[in-house]
Design an enzyme around this catalytic site. Structure first.
Site, PDB file in Angstrom:
ATOM      1  N   LYS A  56       0.847  -1.198   0.000  1.00 36.62           N
ATOM      2  CA  LYS A  56       0.000   0.000   0.000  1.00 36.62           C
ATOM      3  C   LYS A  56       0.883   1.249   0.000  1.00 36.62           C
ATOM      4  O   LYS A  56       1.927   1.276   0.677  1.00 36.62           O
ATOM      5  CB  LYS A  56      -0.889  -0.018   1.247  1.00 36.62           C
ATOM      6  CG  LYS A  56      -1.940   1.073   1.310  1.00 36.62           C
ATOM      7  CD  LYS A  56      -2.797   0.908   2.553  1.00 36.62           C
ATOM      8  CE  LYS A  56      -3.916   1.917   2.654  1.00 36.62           C
ATOM      9  NZ  LYS A  56      -4.761   1.718   3.861  1.00 36.62           N
ATOM     10  N   SER A 131      -9.651   1.746   2.963  1.00 35.63           N
ATOM     11  CA  SER A 131      -8.795   2.532   2.107  1.00 35.63           C
ATOM     12  C   SER A 131      -7.769   1.710   1.325  1.00 35.63           C
ATOM     13  O   SER A 131      -7.196   2.227   0.366  1.00 35.63           O
ATOM     14  CB  SER A 131      -8.046   3.571   2.942  1.00 35.63           C
ATOM     15  OG  SER A 131      -7.205   2.948   3.873  1.00 35.63           O
ATOM     16  N   SER A 155      -9.633  -0.815   7.098  1.00 43.58           N
ATOM     17  CA  SER A 155      -9.148  -0.566   5.738  1.00 43.58           C
ATOM     18  C   SER A 155      -8.497  -1.729   5.022  1.00 43.58           C
ATOM     19  O   SER A 155      -8.188  -1.604   3.837  1.00 43.58           O
ATOM     20  CB  SER A 155      -8.166   0.601   5.743  1.00 43.58           C
ATOM     21  OG  SER A 155      -8.866   1.804   5.644  1.00 43.58           O
TER      22      SER A 155
HETATM   23  N1  GLN Z   1     -12.815   3.742   6.498  1.00 40.34           N
HETATM   24  C1  GLN Z   1     -12.210   4.192   7.706  1.00 40.34           C
HETATM   25  C2  GLN Z   1     -11.882   5.665   7.618  1.00 40.34           C
HETATM   26  O1  GLN Z   1     -12.261   6.241   6.666  1.00 40.34           O
HETATM   27  C3  GLN Z   1     -11.039   3.341   8.053  1.00 40.34           C
HETATM   28  C4  GLN Z   1      -9.804   3.774   7.402  1.00 40.34           C
HETATM   29  C5  GLN Z   1      -8.635   2.906   7.735  1.00 40.34           C
HETATM   30  O2  GLN Z   1      -8.774   1.850   8.337  1.00 40.34           O
HETATM   31  N2  GLN Z   1      -7.474   3.388   7.378  1.00 40.34           N
HETATM   32  O3  GLN Z   1     -11.268   6.234   8.443  1.00 40.34           O
END
Ligand code: GLN
Length: 463
Positions: A56, A131, A155
């Site tokens: 990532k 994400s 994410s």
């Molecule tokens: N979807 C969550 C957010 O928008 C989690 C993001 C993540 O785990 N990095 O913060």
């Protein structure tokens, strides 16, 4: 003949030379990624390796870009390797590319990437989740056998669920975050995406362990994580989190019930579990995560590194304009919300209270794990949604984390494993959660489920 990249990593690596394996990945990326956009950077010179892996793009690798999906870091090239990358390389892995993500890992769809969204390999008009959407889409589309993602609120698991692959978040502190660009330091953890549970356990075994460069990293012994993937679930106790699923209906509910039946038929003991505060997880998460993000992201100021505004004339303008031009709308929203939650006069009402409810949630999870080996829920409240469907409605986007955020707040490990498809042919996913450092047992349960169902064998057609 089965394509090499349709095989699990642990099988495919036996059949080919390291050079052939990496070249197969590079060819697959070349052929498919124009449509999927899972990658922000492809390492065309990747060394031969028995483990071609994608990372990532908020985890640094030496001499490669790390953009975090943001304009503010668009030209940043890291001079060093993250600890996880170091460990991967030491075990013979090769980094074939950096994957697309929501800007600074803030989002559930990868639509907040400054470089355009990743697309879901099962339906290119839909999101890959986020994400770590690029990591999940890259594995689902058979471009790499494995990828690393990061987790702050789900994410890795949520995009894995939407893309029909295995996604895993370890116990907080189990994997070093040295070289992971910080989002919310009290929650962040690096996780793994693969096609199969065994692959996941093996890759996790490589990256797990203490690191003196990350003071939150645990000295707990590293286990043989894949040892029990075929051991079955007979006599193991699974708790269905009542408060999480009681309002759930439709295809996600039906799929979840069917998944639980698979465990039951394997001899597992299934009962209802209660985690009364779980409904507050989203509220707690978006206060705590944004508060920490507002502090962490203050380092991107146009002075130390990252984008510097060309029109700025004074020091104040350097800060204002560099950040104004460099950050996207969602990141700005989080910084504003987080700063507000930490401001004097509101600190106790928001951040303080959120931390107290978080402590209560942790206590409730600990209680539940006294009676159960595992807690189960669906991974995501819905299958992959159309690109654009939620970008105007941040709250609708945030609600996607409803089942995943609790494990981040509590620090426990959790895994998402494919549990079938809805009527439109989109993947659905079962989430299995375990107690702190219960990873080996988690892979055991997920391995059983996967072995009984075999959903991973189906590859998306639209690639
Ligand atoms: N979807 C969550 C957010 O928008 C989690 C993001 C993540 O785990 N990095 O913060």
């Amino acid at each position: 003949m089965t394509d090499l990249l349709d095989l699990p990593w642990t099988e495919g690596r036996a059949d080919v030379s390291p050079r052939e394996y990496v070249d197969a990945c590079l060819r697959a990326i070349e052929a498919r990624d124009e449509k999927v956009h899972a990658f922000l950077h492809v390492n065309a010179d990747a060394d031969a390796a028995a483990l071609p892996i994608a990372i990532k793009d908020n985890i640094v690798a030496r001499n490669m870009p790390t953009t975090c999906g943001s304009q503010i870091l668009r030209d940043f090239v890291s001079p060093f390797d993250a600890t996880v990358v170091e460990r991967l390389r030491a075990s013979g892995a090769s980094i074939v590319g950096k994957t697309n993500l929501d800007e600074f890992a803030m989002g559930s769809s990868t639509e907040h990437s400054a470089f355009g969204p990743a697309r879901n390999p099962w339906d290119l008009s839909r999101v890959a989740g986020g994400s770590s959407g690029g990591s999940a889409a890259a594995v689902a589309a058979r471009m790499v056998p494995a990828a690393l993602g990061s987790e702050t609120g789900g994410s890795v698991r949520q995009p894995a669920a939407l893309c029909g692959v295995v996604g895993f978040k370890p116990t907080y502190g189990r994997v070093s975050r040295w070289g992971l660009v910080a989002f919310a330091s009290g929650l962040d953890q690096i996780g793994v995406v693969t096609k199969t549970v065994r692959d996941c356990a093996e890759v996790f075994g490589i990256i797990a362990g203490h690191d003196p460069r990350d003071s939150t990293s645990s000295t707990h012994d590293v286990d043989d994580y894949a040892a029990d993937v075929s051991a079955g679930v007979k006599g193991l106790r699974f708790g269905i989190v009542r408060e999480a699923v009681e309002q759930l209906g439709g295809e996600v509910r039906a799929n979840f019930d069917a998944a639980v039946d698979v465990l039951r038929r394997g001899g597992a003991i299934i009962e209802e579990a209660s985690v009364p505060s779980i409904g507050y997880a989203i509220a707690i998460y978006y206060i705590v995560a944004n508060a920490e993000a507002s502090a962490n992201l203050s380092r991107f100021d146009g002075v130390r590194y990252g984008h510097r505004s060309e029109r700025a004339r004074t020091l104040d303008e350097v800060y204002f304009d560099s950040r104004g031009e460099g950050f996207g709308a969602e990141v700005k929203r989080r910084i504003m919300l987080g700063t507000f939650a930490l401001s004097s006069g509101y600190y106790d009402a928001y951040y303080g209270r959120a931390q107290r409810v978080r402590a209560k949630l942790r206590h409730e999870f600990e209680e539940a794990f006294r009676s159960f080996d595992y807690l189960v829920t669906p991974t995501s409240p819905e299958a992959a949604f159309p690109i654009g469907a939620k970008t105007e409605d941040p709250l609708a986007m945030y609600l996607n984390d409803v089942f995943t955020a609790p494990a981040n707040l509590v620090g426990t490990p959790a895994i998402a494993v494919p549990s079938g498809f809805n009527a439109e042919g989109l993947p659905l996913s079962l989430q299995i959660m375990g107690p702190h450092f219960g990873e080996r047992a988690l892979f055991r349960a997920a391995g059983f489920f996967e072995n009984e169902t075999g959903y991973w064998k189906k590859a998306p057609l639209s690639t």
